[in-house]
Design a protein around this motif. Sequence first.
Motif, PDB file in Angstrom:
ATOM      1  N   CYS A  17       6.942  -8.437  43.391  1.00  0.00           N
ATOM      2  CA  CYS A  17       5.913  -7.511  43.288  1.00  0.00           C
ATOM      3  C   CYS A  17       5.924  -6.487  44.541  1.00  0.00           C
ATOM      4  CB  CYS A  17       4.619  -8.363  43.221  1.00  0.00           C
ATOM      5  SG  CYS A  17       3.163  -7.143  42.803  1.00  0.00           S
ATOM      6  N   THR A  18       5.791  -6.876  45.620  1.00  0.00           N
ATOM      7  CA  THR A  18       5.505  -5.919  46.692  1.00  0.00           C
ATOM      8  C   THR A  18       6.819  -5.058  46.924  1.00  0.00           C
ATOM      9  OG1 THR A  18       3.930  -7.693  47.601  1.00  0.00           O
ATOM     10  CG2 THR A  18       4.897  -5.710  49.078  1.00  0.00           C
ATOM     11  N   ASN A  19       7.850  -5.684  46.867  1.00  0.00           N
ATOM     12  CA  ASN A  19       9.107  -5.110  47.039  1.00  0.00           C
ATOM     13  C   ASN A  19       9.802  -4.397  45.778  1.00  0.00           C
ATOM     14  OD1 ASN A  19       8.767  -5.669  49.735  1.00  0.00           O
ATOM     15  ND2 ASN A  19       9.773  -7.983  49.203  1.00  0.00           N
ATOM     16  N   LEU A  20       8.916  -4.060  45.019  1.00  0.00           N
ATOM     17  CA  LEU A  20       9.725  -3.374  43.670  1.00  0.00           C
ATOM     18  C   LEU A  20      10.041  -1.820  44.227  1.00  0.00           C
ATOM     19  CD1 LEU A  20       7.195  -4.095  40.659  1.00  0.00           C
ATOM     20  CD2 LEU A  20       9.632  -4.368  40.639  1.00  0.00           C
ATOM     21  N   PRO A  21      11.369  -1.629  43.856  1.00  0.00           N
ATOM     22  CA  PRO A  21      11.662  -0.532  44.225  1.00  0.00           C
ATOM     23  C   PRO A  21      11.060   0.696  43.465  1.00  0.00           C
ATOM     24  CG  PRO A  21      13.676  -1.707  43.462  1.00  0.00           C
ATOM     25  CD  PRO A  21      12.353  -2.491  43.158  1.00  0.00           C
ATOM     26  N   ALA A  22      10.984   1.978  43.929  1.00  0.00           N
ATOM     27  CA  ALA A  22      10.197   3.327  43.189  1.00  0.00           C
ATOM     28  C   ALA A  22      11.108   3.298  41.912  1.00  0.00           C
ATOM     29  CB  ALA A  22      10.237   4.036  44.211  1.00  0.00           C
ATOM     30  N   GLY A  23      10.410   3.454  40.901  1.00  0.00           N
ATOM     31  CA  GLY A  23      11.142   3.828  39.692  1.00  0.00           C
ATOM     32  C   GLY A  23      11.752   2.583  38.852  1.00  0.00           C
ATOM     33  N   ALA A  24      11.600   1.554  39.434  1.00  0.00           N
ATOM     34  CA  ALA A  24      12.021   0.381  38.678  1.00  0.00           C
ATOM     35  C   ALA A  24      11.608   0.000  37.372  1.00  0.00           C
ATOM     36  CB  ALA A  24      11.960  -0.860  39.514  1.00  0.00           C
ATOM     37  N   LEU A  25      10.113   0.294  37.476  1.00  0.00           N
ATOM     38  CA  LEU A  25       9.537   0.062  35.997  1.00  0.00           C
ATOM     39  C   LEU A  25       8.905   1.343  35.686  1.00  0.00           C
ATOM     40  CD1 LEU A  25       7.809  -3.286  37.073  1.00  0.00           C
ATOM     41  CD2 LEU A  25       9.786  -2.864  35.415  1.00  0.00           C
ATOM     42  N   PRO A  26       9.429   2.034  34.649  1.00  0.00           N
ATOM     43  CA  PRO A  26       8.675   3.258  34.143  1.00  0.00           C
ATOM     44  C   PRO A  26       7.354   3.116  33.761  1.00  0.00           C
ATOM     45  CG  PRO A  26      11.010   2.793  33.096  1.00  0.00           C
ATOM     46  CD  PRO A  26      10.608   1.739  33.834  1.00  0.00           C
ATOM     47  N   GLY A  27       6.365   3.966  34.205  1.00  0.00           N
ATOM     48  CA  GLY A  27       5.107   4.070  33.980  1.00  0.00           C
ATOM     49  C   GLY A  27       4.186   3.290  35.076  1.00  0.00           C
ATOM     50  N   LEU A  28       4.941   2.637  35.821  1.00  0.00           N
ATOM     51  CA  LEU A  28       3.976   2.009  37.015  1.00  0.00           C
ATOM     52  C   LEU A  28       3.723   2.903  38.005  1.00  0.00           C
ATOM     53  CD1 LEU A  28       2.952  -1.072  37.561  1.00  0.00           C
ATOM     54  CD2 LEU A  28       5.133  -1.341  38.952  1.00  0.00           C
ATOM     55  N   THR A  29       2.679   3.445  37.810  1.00  0.00           N
ATOM     56  CA  THR A  29       2.136   4.211  38.786  1.00  0.00           C
ATOM     57  C   THR A  29       1.687   3.646  40.176  1.00  0.00           C
ATOM     58  OG1 THR A  29      -0.166   4.092  38.193  1.00  0.00           O
ATOM     59  CG2 THR A  29       1.106   5.711  36.834  1.00  0.00           C
ATOM     60  N   PRO A  30       1.680   4.403  41.106  1.00  0.00           N
ATOM     61  CA  PRO A  30       1.284   3.749  42.484  1.00  0.00           C
ATOM     62  C   PRO A  30      -0.074   2.659  42.546  1.00  0.00           C
ATOM     63  CG  PRO A  30       2.062   5.931  43.025  1.00  0.00           C
ATOM     64  CD  PRO A  30       1.815   5.775  41.621  1.00  0.00           C
ATOM     65  N   ALA A  31      -0.971   3.572  41.647  1.00  0.00           N
ATOM     66  CA  ALA A  31      -2.471   2.921  41.388  1.00  0.00           C
ATOM     67  C   ALA A  31      -1.956   1.346  40.653  1.00  0.00           C
ATOM     68  CB  ALA A  31      -3.317   3.622  40.670  1.00  0.00           C
ATOM     69  N   LEU A  32      -1.413   1.565  39.454  1.00  0.00           N
ATOM     70  CA  LEU A  32      -0.751   0.301  38.795  1.00  0.00           C
ATOM     71  C   LEU A  32      -0.221  -0.649  39.496  1.00  0.00           C
ATOM     72  CD1 LEU A  32      -0.128   1.522  35.223  1.00  0.00           C
ATOM     73  CD2 LEU A  32      -2.214   0.260  35.964  1.00  0.00           C
ATOM     74  N   HIS A  33       0.656  -0.131  40.684  1.00  0.00           N
ATOM     75  CA  HIS A  33       1.465  -1.156  41.418  1.00  0.00           C
ATOM     76  C   HIS A  33       0.494  -1.815  42.381  1.00  0.00           C
ATOM     77  CE1 HIS A  33       5.287  -1.594  44.101  1.00  0.00           C
ATOM     78  NE2 HIS A  33       4.741  -2.767  43.807  1.00  0.00           N
ATOM     79  N   ARG A  34      -0.539  -1.178  42.797  1.00  0.00           N
ATOM     80  CA  ARG A  34      -1.426  -1.740  43.679  1.00  0.00           C
ATOM     81  C   ARG A  34      -2.047  -2.726  43.001  1.00  0.00           C
ATOM     82  NH1 ARG A  34      -1.735   3.689  45.602  1.00  0.00           N
ATOM     83  NH2 ARG A  34      -3.597   3.730  44.275  1.00  0.00           N
ATOM     84  N   ASP A  35      -2.546  -2.441  41.697  1.00  0.00           N
ATOM     85  CA  ASP A  35      -3.477  -3.376  41.028  1.00  0.00           C
ATOM     86  C   ASP A  35      -2.595  -4.628  40.462  1.00  0.00           C
ATOM     87  OD1 ASP A  35      -5.618  -4.225  39.529  1.00  0.00           O
ATOM     88  OD2 ASP A  35      -5.012  -3.330  37.596  1.00  0.00           O
ATOM     89  N   LEU A  36      -1.223  -4.438  40.104  1.00  0.00           N
ATOM     90  CA  LEU A  36      -0.218  -5.725  40.112  1.00  0.00           C
ATOM     91  C   LEU A  36      -0.384  -6.470  41.264  1.00  0.00           C
ATOM     92  CD1 LEU A  36       1.880  -7.191  38.310  1.00  0.00           C
ATOM     93  CD2 LEU A  36       3.490  -5.318  39.350  1.00  0.00           C
ATOM     94  N   ALA A  37       0.136  -5.948  42.542  1.00  0.00           N
ATOM     95  CA  ALA A  37       0.205  -6.680  43.607  1.00  0.00           C
ATOM     96  C   ALA A  37      -1.192  -7.575  44.074  1.00  0.00           C
ATOM     97  CB  ALA A  37       0.521  -5.834  44.814  1.00  0.00           C
ATOM     98  N   ARG A  38      -2.320  -6.772  43.735  1.00  0.00           N
ATOM     99  CA  ARG A  38      -3.606  -7.666  43.870  1.00  0.00           C
ATOM    100  C   ARG A  38      -3.636  -8.769  42.960  1.00  0.00           C
ATOM    101  NH1 ARG A  38      -8.347  -7.642  41.603  1.00  0.00           N
ATOM    102  NH2 ARG A  38      -7.864  -5.947  40.092  1.00  0.00           N
ATOM    103  N   LYS A  39      -3.606  -8.537  41.564  1.00  0.00           N
ATOM    104  CA  LYS A  39      -3.759  -9.646  40.747  1.00  0.00           C
ATOM    105  C   LYS A  39      -2.608 -10.792  40.586  1.00  0.00           C
ATOM    106  CE  LYS A  39      -6.108  -6.717  37.315  1.00  0.00           C
ATOM    107  NZ  LYS A  39      -6.219  -6.044  35.968  1.00  0.00           N
ATOM    108  N   ALA A  40      -1.397 -10.090  41.011  1.00  0.00           N
ATOM    109  CA  ALA A  40      -0.340 -11.263  41.288  1.00  0.00           C
ATOM    110  C   ALA A  40      -0.680 -12.535  42.124  1.00  0.00           C
ATOM    111  CB  ALA A  40       1.074 -10.769  41.728  1.00  0.00           C
TER     112      ALA A  40
END
Length: 75
Positions: A17-40
């Motif tokens: 989760c935390t170490n996902l490379p930029a662009g690894a998941l299309p549509g995963l905005t920085p805000a969604l990435h933060r939400d994912l890290a929190r919820k994970a």
Amino acid sequence: MTQGSHSNFKGFIDAWCTNLPAGALPGLTPALHRDLARKAHLAEFPAIPNIKYAWRKSIDLAGSEFVVVAVQTQP
């Protein structure tokens, strides 16, 4: 897909989760990435019924389901 060596799921969460490379998941905005890290880090990974050494976690991200499957490769 991510692979790592960890003693428990908390360490595994940081690997995928935390170490996902930029662009690894299309549509995963920085805000969604933060939400994912929190919820994970919330709740646990329930075991997948009838499968040894495998766990599944579903995370709601902005109304879409984000699914993570963890497989232990060294019993």
